[in-house]
Design a protein around this motif. Structure first.
Motif, PDB file in Angstrom:
ATOM      1  N   CYS A  38       0.855  -1.208   0.031  1.00 17.87           N
ATOM      2  CA  CYS A  38       0.030  -0.026  -0.112  1.00 17.87           C
ATOM      3  C   CYS A  38       0.743   1.282  -0.171  1.00 17.87           C
ATOM      4  N   LEU A  39       2.112   1.091   0.378  1.00 17.26           N
ATOM      5  CA  LEU A  39       2.980   2.298   0.451  1.00 17.26           C
ATOM      6  C   LEU A  39       3.678   2.266  -0.725  1.00 17.26           C
ATOM      7  N   SER A  40       3.491   1.516  -1.666  1.00 17.83           N
ATOM      8  CA  SER A  40       4.429   1.653  -3.018  1.00 17.83           C
ATOM      9  C   SER A  40       3.426   2.078  -4.098  1.00 17.83           C
ATOM     10  N   ALA A  41       3.685   2.961  -4.803  1.00 22.13           N
ATOM     11  CA  ALA A  41       2.680   3.565  -5.800  1.00 22.13           C
ATOM     12  C   ALA A  41       2.141   2.700  -6.858  1.00 22.13           C
ATOM     13  N   GLU A  42       3.433   1.564  -6.905  1.00 22.42           N
ATOM     14  CA  GLU A  42       3.356   0.476  -8.400  1.00 22.42           C
ATOM     15  C   GLU A  42       2.052  -0.299  -7.755  1.00 22.42           C
ATOM     16  N   SER A  43       2.009  -0.464  -6.520  1.00 28.97           N
ATOM     17  CA  SER A  43       0.993  -1.775  -6.170  1.00 28.97           C
ATOM     18  C   SER A  43      -0.127  -1.395  -5.236  1.00 28.97           C
ATOM     19  N   ARG A  44      -0.056   0.111  -4.993  1.00 25.91           N
ATOM     20  CA  ARG A  44      -1.170   0.595  -4.137  1.00 25.91           C
ATOM     21  C   ARG A  44      -2.610   0.541  -4.688  1.00 25.91           C
ATOM     22  N   PRO A  45      -3.508  -0.097  -3.987  1.00 26.79           N
ATOM     23  CA  PRO A  45      -4.953  -0.587  -4.423  1.00 26.79           C
ATOM     24  C   PRO A  45      -5.698   0.717  -3.930  1.00 26.79           C
ATOM     25  N   ASP A  46      -6.958   0.944  -4.917  1.00 28.35           N
ATOM     26  CA  ASP A  46      -7.835   2.063  -4.421  1.00 28.35           C
ATOM     27  C   ASP A  46      -8.580   1.596  -3.163  1.00 28.35           C
ATOM     28  N   VAL A  47      -8.699   0.357  -2.886  1.00 31.61           N
ATOM     29  CA  VAL A  47      -9.671  -0.213  -1.657  1.00 31.61           C
ATOM     30  C   VAL A  47      -8.761  -1.456  -0.956  1.00 31.61           C
ATOM     31  N   LEU A  48      -8.688  -1.398   0.281  1.00 30.31           N
ATOM     32  CA  LEU A  48      -7.927  -2.522   0.824  1.00 30.31           C
ATOM     33  C   LEU A  48      -8.926  -3.304   1.744  1.00 30.31           C
ATOM     34  N   LEU A  49      -9.104  -4.452   1.668  1.00 28.94           N
ATOM     35  CA  LEU A  49      -9.952  -5.330   2.732  1.00 28.94           C
ATOM     36  C   LEU A  49      -8.958  -5.945   3.818  1.00 28.94           C
ATOM     37  N   VAL A  50      -9.158  -5.525   4.962  1.00 33.91           N
ATOM     38  CA  VAL A  50      -8.290  -5.903   6.026  1.00 33.91           C
ATOM     39  C   VAL A  50      -9.054  -6.896   6.971  1.00 33.91           C
ATOM     40  N   ASP A  51      -8.662  -8.179   7.020  1.00 34.75           N
ATOM     41  CA  ASP A  51      -9.065  -9.227   8.213  1.00 34.75           C
ATOM     42  C   ASP A  51      -8.719  -8.529   9.608  1.00 34.75           C
ATOM     43  N   MET A  52      -9.528  -8.275  10.501  1.00 32.18           N
ATOM     44  CA  MET A  52      -9.264  -7.727  11.706  1.00 32.18           C
ATOM     45  C   MET A  52      -8.676  -8.728  12.856  1.00 32.18           C
ATOM     46  N   SER A  53      -8.652 -10.016  12.398  1.00 32.27           N
ATOM     47  CA  SER A  53      -8.152 -11.043  13.339  1.00 32.27           C
ATOM     48  C   SER A  53      -6.785 -11.692  12.684  1.00 32.27           C
ATOM     49  N   LEU A  54      -5.864 -11.012  12.213  1.00 30.93           N
ATOM     50  CA  LEU A  54      -4.493 -11.357  11.686  1.00 30.93           C
ATOM     51  C   LEU A  54      -3.613 -11.565  12.942  1.00 30.93           C
ATOM     52  N   GLU A  55      -2.893 -12.490  12.605  1.00 26.35           N
ATOM     53  CA  GLU A  55      -1.770 -13.007  13.493  1.00 26.35           C
ATOM     54  C   GLU A  55      -0.564 -12.178  13.276  1.00 26.35           C
ATOM     55  N   GLY A  56       0.306 -11.970  14.245  1.00 24.10           N
ATOM     56  CA  GLY A  56       1.477 -11.050  14.153  1.00 24.10           C
ATOM     57  C   GLY A  56       1.065  -9.689  14.084  1.00 24.10           C
ATOM     58  N   LEU A  57       1.182  -9.001  12.896  1.00 21.73           N
ATOM     59  CA  LEU A  57       0.430  -7.642  12.695  1.00 21.73           C
ATOM     60  C   LEU A  57      -0.742  -7.622  12.492  1.00 21.73           C
ATOM     61  N   SER A  58      -1.660  -7.114  13.527  1.00 20.28           N
ATOM     62  CA  SER A  58      -3.072  -6.837  13.725  1.00 20.28           C
ATOM     63  C   SER A  58      -3.514  -6.126  12.791  1.00 20.28           C
ATOM     64  N   GLY A  59      -4.794  -6.515  12.303  1.00 21.17           N
ATOM     65  CA  GLY A  59      -5.614  -5.843  11.259  1.00 21.17           C
ATOM     66  C   GLY A  59      -5.822  -4.236  11.651  1.00 21.17           C
ATOM     67  N   VAL A  60      -5.963  -4.117  12.847  1.00 23.28           N
ATOM     68  CA  VAL A  60      -6.074  -2.648  13.358  1.00 23.28           C
ATOM     69  C   VAL A  60      -4.753  -1.984  13.164  1.00 23.28           C
ATOM     70  N   ALA A  68      -1.814   6.245   8.437  1.00 26.17           N
ATOM     71  CA  ALA A  68      -1.001   7.237   8.982  1.00 26.17           C
ATOM     72  C   ALA A  68      -0.056   7.848   7.766  1.00 26.17           C
ATOM     73  N   ALA A  69       0.535   6.729   6.989  1.00 25.53           N
ATOM     74  CA  ALA A  69       1.226   7.168   5.848  1.00 25.53           C
ATOM     75  C   ALA A  69       0.655   7.728   4.389  1.00 25.53           C
ATOM     76  N   THR A  70      -0.775   7.347   4.402  1.00 26.43           N
ATOM     77  CA  THR A  70      -1.215   7.849   3.289  1.00 26.43           C
ATOM     78  C   THR A  70      -2.714   7.916   3.431  1.00 26.43           C
ATOM     79  N   ALA A  71      -3.516   8.773   2.542  1.00 24.18           N
ATOM     80  CA  ALA A  71      -5.027   8.948   2.477  1.00 24.18           C
ATOM     81  C   ALA A  71      -5.224   8.366   1.225  1.00 24.18           C
TER      82      ALA A  71
END
Length: 222
Positions: A38-60, A68-71
């Motif tokens: 998402c922080l790369s202009a080449e691969s940044r989507p218009d919309v991202l679906l984020v699973d809230m219950s991820l392991e490791g780095l949480s969805g939140v 914080a990095a982009t709107a």
């Protein structure tokens, strides 16, 4: 993104079926990968679906780091668990809405709305734009990086300014230790309405949950 491979494939299949003209750019199972893309202009989507219950780095946390990095990325939190459990934290982290993972048609409608600059029609939706969320979270991150305690009250005051009179009253009662049901009875509104006010106040206070929102509120009263 989802941490379950089968669910991820099924979501992609259903989304492509519901939105045949949409370009599903990529899917991944790890939060760090999603943030990087998402922080790369080449691969940044218009919309991202984020699973809230991820392991490791949480969805939140995925939402928070991206926002914080982009709107420029619309964020939809999805979960198969209680929406209420994740809603306040996800919206405070910059997600535009939080939805039931099983309601794929509704998720697609929300994605189309966000991609076209409209507010999705769903229960748990942010009352701030992506740009407003980005400005608030970026400012908070800058403050944390500087570790300048002298500037924190001013930043906190700026964050609390948008609170409505009703949100302020709800936070005052929360700070007294009253439950959502008790607050609803005092204000003559339903318990679900109280939880919505708390969720919105937490979002504006950049708090991750009710407890943090109360702490931020009390700090501002001193």
């Amino acid at each position: 993104m989802d941490n379950d491979q089968l669910t991820l494939k099924m979501l992609m299949l259903l989304i492509r079926k519901s939105l045949p003209n949409a370009d599903v750019k990529w899917a991944c199972r790890r939060g760090h990968d999603a943030v990087a893309r998402c922080l790369s202009a080449e691969s940044r989507p218009d919309v991202l679906l984020v699973d809230m219950s991820l392991e490791g780095l949480s969805g939140v946390e995925v939402c928070r780091q991206i926002r914080a990095a982009t709107a420029d990325v619309a964020l939809i939190g999805v979960t198969s668990f209680s929406l209420e459990h994740y809603a306040a934290d996800a919206l405070a982290a910059g997600a535009q809405c939080v939805m039931d993972k099983a309601q794929v048609a509704d998720i697609c409608d929300a994605a189309v709305a966000l991609a076209n600059g409209r507010t999705p029609r769903t229960r748990y939706v942010s009352d701030m734009t992506a740009a407003q969320s980005h400005a608030l979270l970026a400012k908070r991150d800058d403050s944390d990086a500087d570790d300048d305690s002298a500037t924190r009250p001013a930043i906190a005051a700026a964050a609390v300014a948008p609170l409505t009179d009703r949100e302020r009253e709800v936070m005052r009662l929360c700070a007294q230790g009253r439950s959502s049901r008790e607050i609803g009875e005092l204000l003559g509104v339903g318990e679900s309405s109280v939880k919505t006010y708390v969720m919105r106040a937490a979002r504006k206070l950049s708090a991750r949950n009710r407890t943090q929102a109360v702490a931020e509120w009390l700090m501002l009263q001193n």
